[in-house]
Write an enzyme that holds these catalytic residues in place. Sequence first.
Site, PDB file in Angstrom:
ATOM      1  N   TYR A   1      61.092  60.709  80.215  1.00 10.07           N
ATOM      2  CA  TYR A   1      61.365  62.114  79.906  1.00 10.07           C
ATOM      3  C   TYR A   1      62.682  62.583  80.508  1.00 10.07           C
ATOM      4  O   TYR A   1      63.163  63.663  80.219  1.00 10.07           O
ATOM      5  CB  TYR A   1      60.199  62.967  80.410  1.00 10.07           C
TER       6      TYR A   1
ATOM      7  N   LYS B   1      62.980  72.000  82.338  1.00 14.86           N
ATOM      8  CA  LYS B   1      61.870  72.878  81.978  1.00 14.86           C
ATOM      9  C   LYS B   1      61.266  73.526  83.220  1.00 14.86           C
ATOM     10  O   LYS B   1      60.794  74.672  83.175  1.00 14.86           O
ATOM     11  CB  LYS B   1      60.807  72.097  81.207  1.00 14.86           C
TER      12      LYS B   1
END
Length: 250
Positions: A152, A159
């Site tokens: 990721y 985020k």
Amino acid sequence: MSALDGRRAVVTGGSRGIGRAAAIALARAGASQVTIGYLDNESAASEACRLIESAGARAHAVRANLAAAGGVDRFFNEAGANDGGVDVFVHCAAMAAFKPLAETRENQWDLIMNTNARSFLSGAQRAAALMPDGGCMVAVSSLGAMRALRNYGAMGPTKAALESVVRGLAVELAPRGVRVNAVSAGLVSDTGIDTLPGAAAVRDAASARTPMGRIARPDEIASVIVFLCEAASGWITGQTIVVDGGWSLV
């Protein structure tokens, strides 16, 4: 009257995936005008505008690179927001480099952070100035903000930063009648997941782990975004609502 009757909305990343679904859902909920931002796919933006108008709102697409210097200002200026103000600001624009975090280069980190987090802060600053009578802001986050997900990369930290900005803005803007929240989505179809390494295996694994037995559709995330813009959620601010079919519970 519809839940968002007459509201004016701007949606970054509104030409595809969750952003497009949110723009259409806002129109169906009664928004009178929906302006979407996009980066490079003009045909996708045109199709999104057609669907927004079919849902009952005026539609406008603005091409802008939100990660570039002045990109957010360009988006709001070309959106014509200064002509009538903004009631709803939804931030769906996102950039990712699906690779291990330890292999993420500086330029990738800067690009992803600027697209995902900095542009939300800049957009919120512009939008807040256009909300003299209050309004709503919603940012789209992901489960990677709280968890280390394989390949990721920088997406998770950006985020996490995004959710922190949501909390800070919620406190600062509450006295002005502006609510700020986030929606944290699990794996969602039609959102570029096919670019993930081993996409089919990732999709299958996520579906198997999710108690509800599948991954989400963009419209299922969009419905929560719309809820956070309605009066029914008027006592909710500074929160990140998880919408993942139960994935994070097991």
